[in-house]
Design a protein around this motif. Structure first.
Motif, short mmCIF file in Angstrom:
data_model
loop_
_atom_site.label_atom_id
_atom_site.label_comp_id
_atom_site.label_asym_id
_atom_site.label_seq_id
_atom_site.Cartn_x
_atom_site.Cartn_y
_atom_site.Cartn_z
N ASN A 1 30.00 0.72 47.07
CA ASN A 1 30.84 0.90 48.26
C ASN A 1 30.03 0.91 49.55
OD1 ASN A 1 29.88 3.49 48.85
ND2 ASN A 1 31.36 4.45 47.47
N ARG B 1 35.05 -0.40 52.83
CA ARG B 1 35.70 -0.58 51.53
C ARG B 1 35.24 -1.90 50.90
NH1 ARG B 1 41.41 1.69 50.76
NH2 ARG B 1 41.41 1.48 52.97
N LEU B 2 34.43 -1.77 49.88
CA LEU B 2 33.89 -2.97 49.22
C LEU B 2 34.04 -2.82 47.71
CD1 LEU B 2 30.49 -3.30 51.17
CD2 LEU B 2 32.41 -4.88 51.31
N PRO B 3 34.18 -3.93 47.02
CA PRO B 3 34.23 -3.84 45.56
C PRO B 3 32.82 -3.53 45.05
CG PRO B 3 34.19 -6.13 46.27
CD PRO B 3 34.23 -5.31 47.51
N GLY B 4 32.69 -2.93 43.91
CA GLY B 4 31.35 -2.60 43.38
C GLY B 4 30.73 -1.50 44.21
N GLU C 1 26.10 -5.56 47.16
CA GLU C 1 24.94 -6.03 46.39
C GLU C 1 24.33 -7.28 47.04
OE1 GLU C 1 27.79 -5.12 45.17
OE2 GLU C 1 27.50 -3.77 43.46
N THR D 1 26.04 1.26 50.12
CA THR D 1 25.32 0.11 50.68
C THR D 1 24.54 0.53 51.91
OG1 THR D 1 27.14 -1.28 49.95
CG2 THR D 1 25.58 -2.29 51.47
N ASP E 1 31.47 -8.06 54.23
CA ASP E 1 32.91 -7.74 54.10
C ASP E 1 33.48 -8.62 52.99
OD1 ASP E 1 35.74 -7.44 54.51
OD2 ASP E 1 35.27 -6.73 56.53
N ASP E 2 34.36 -8.05 52.17
CA ASP E 2 34.92 -8.85 51.09
C ASP E 2 36.14 -9.66 51.53
OD1 ASP E 2 36.26 -6.46 51.44
OD2 ASP E 2 37.10 -6.50 49.41
N ASP E 3 36.60 -9.45 52.78
CA ASP E 3 37.76 -10.16 53.28
C ASP E 3 37.32 -11.54 53.82
OD1 ASP E 3 39.74 -11.19 54.94
OD2 ASP E 3 40.40 -9.23 55.65
N SER F 1 29.77 -8.77 49.28
CA SER F 1 29.66 -7.49 48.57
C SER F 1 28.40 -6.77 49.04
CB SER F 1 29.54 -7.75 47.06
OG SER F 1 28.29 -8.36 46.79
#
Ligand SMILES: Nc1ncnc2c1ncn2[C@@H]1O[C@H](COP(=O)(O)OP(=O)(O)OP(=O)(O)O)[C@@H](O)[C@H]1O
Ligand SMILES: [Mg+2]
Length: 478
Positions: free
Chosen positions: A59, A54-57, A35, A63, A8-10, A33
């Motif tokens: 998605n 919802r992830l940057p790069g 990746e 993933t 999670d990017d949070d 991320s």
């Protein structure tokens, strides 16, 4: 101990989620991320992934697909916000275990995690049939009696056929192991294996869990949900404790078996599903049919092949070998030396009737091992453990429990009155020690849950763990 990867990017969510899971006794790895999450999966295959959509790069869906390609049996729970449920539904159709809407309720999430971990374990840890007691890294079915040889043969015959199988036997006889062995030896061994414990899920949720629902099917159904049966497409679904399902669900299961299709709740579309059904029960289904709580037509559809597991008291010749296996396995898991067991103690185990079957044998030997001081397990230790566990066993009624407890106290009063000047306190201590260790065993060593279970504060529980030296000998965490 299971390792969970959170992607999670949070930052905030990652941190608080990590803290929660650590306190529940899990090991945790985090990634911000897709990746870097993939890198972790490749490097140190975790037991479960919890993945944000919802992830940057890269998605969430990309993933998920990449994880699923690398490790198809690794279970993935998707976290989604309201606006991205379509992606989450797509991922469950492709094999993700389930999805949850953010923000999520903690108990619900923990429950889902426990179930997803079980599923992953069932799929990837093979069950060895007719095993020798020395292979401790795999789950094994031990037993050389004729009754068990017949069980192995039945598994061998039924596994590749795709036929529906009904596994019957008393509690603790190994039904779940048989279900896993059937799946692992089937042609669908690479496809999903979904386990539904029909008594563990409340009746009100079981139907939607199994069949899914359409948006608007009932108040609160804000979006479509794919049910477990649909998710098990081309794989196997294990309906554990089927004898306890409510009759309206039995009707729907009958339709699935007869017509090979289902309808989601609130949906009109008939969805074809090719899924193998394995069911298990410890209930007397014939009696349940007589009293109207189980459908006879479903019973006949389920029992295409029946595998009957013998109770342990009917295969006593297997007890010595099982005892050796169970003891080495517990010693291996608890990371303590195996003290061995005397021949007399093994004979004594054969004299008991084992109402809780192998699960009870396993619990008794685990207890003797935890409190053992290094010498080989002997008859007295076995007698004491059986006597003590009888007082709290599920299979005894409260009156039986009181009676066993009273007999245990009488034995202490007769035997130890001279040698123990503090007999009252040492009896109370014994009970307190057993309560504490049982609660820890039941909660896999998780102190938060054990203290809740006992209604004790964490400091009180800690003081008992220290007092009885439980920490040194069990894998307690949390
Ligand atoms: N033949 C066997 N050899 C070794 N271990 C076994 C064997 N059968 C069962 N066990 C162990 O005993 C325990 C209980 O087995 P399992 O959960 O499969 O029982 P069950 O029949 O499903 O019981 P329940 O009806 O209570 O769910 C598990 O720890 C399992 O690994
Ligand atoms: Mg079971």
């Amino acid at each position: 101990m299971s390792t969970i990867l959170i992607i999670d990017d949070d930052d905030q969510l990652r941190k608080s989620f990590e803290k929660l899971l650590l306190s529940e006794g899990y090991q945790v790895v985090t990634a911000a991320s897709g990746e870097s999450g993939l890198y972790v999966v490749k490097k140190q295959l975790p037991d479960l992934v919890v993945l944000d959509v919802r992830l940057p790069g890269m998605n969430g869906l990309e993933t998920f697909k990449a994880i699923h390609d690398i490790a198809p049996k690794l279970q993935v729970i998707i976290m989604t916000a309201f606006g991205t449920t379509d992606t989450a539904i797509e991922a469950t159709k492709l094999g993700a275990y389930d999805y949850v809407l953010k923000p999520f309720e903690i108990p619900e999430m923990l429950n889902l995690i426990a179930r997803a971990l079980d599923t992953g374990r069932f799929m990837s840890s093979p069950v060895e049939l007719n095993a020798t007691p020395d292979n401790l890294s795999r789950d094994a079915m031990i037993g050389r009696s004729n009754a068990m040889q017949n069980v192995y043969k039945a598994i061998g015959h039924a596994a590749p056929t795709n036929a529906t199988v009904l596994i019957r036997g008393e509690s603790g006889t190994g039904k779940e192991l048989v279900a896993r062995a059937l799946y692992q030896h089937s042609a669908q061994a690479g496809n999903p294996f979904i386990v539904i414990n029909c008594v563990a899920i409340p009746d009100t949720l079981l139907e939607s869990e199994l069949f899914g629902y359409e948006k608007g099917a009932f108040t609160g159904a804000a979006h479509r949900r794919i049910g477990k049966i649909e998710q098990a497409k081309n794989g196997t679904i294990f309906l554990d404790e089927i004898g306890d399902t409510p009759t309206h669900i039995q009707a729907k299961l009958l339709r699935l078996l007869q017509e090979k299709n289902i309808e989601r709740l609130g949906g009109r579309e008939s969805i074809p599903v090719n899924v193998r059904i394995i069911a298990a029960t410890n209930r007397n289904l014939e009696k349940a049919i007589d009293n109207g709580s189980f459908r006879e037509d479903l019973y006949y559809r389920l029992k295409v092949v029946t595998i009957l597991l013998p109770p342990l008291r009917e295969r006593k010749e297997d007890i010595p070998l099982l005892a050796e296996y169970v003891l080495s396995r517990h010693a291996h898991e608890l990371k303590i030396p195996n003290p061995g067991i005397s021949e007399e103690a093994k004979n004594q185990l054969c004299n008991y009737s084992w109402p809780g079957n192998i699960r009870e044998l396993s619990n008794i030997l685990q207890k003797t091992l935890i409190f053992n001081q290094g010498s080989a397990i002997d008859v007295d230790m076995i007698n004491q453990a059986i006597c003590e566990s009888g007082a709290v066993s599920e299979t005894t009624t409260e009156a039986d429990g009181d009676d066993l407890l009273r007999r245990w106290v009488q034995r202490r009063l007769q035997k130890d009155a001279d040698s123990d000047p503090d007999l009252f306190n040492s009896c109370v201590d014994s009970l307190s020690r057993i309560l504490t260790s049982e609660a820890l065993v039941m909660t896999d060593g998780n102190r938060s849950r054990a203290s809740k279970l006992l209604g004790l504060s964490r400091p009180t529980l800690h003081s008992k763990i220290d007092k009885y030296h439980l920490q040194l000998k069990t894998t307690i965490s949390g």
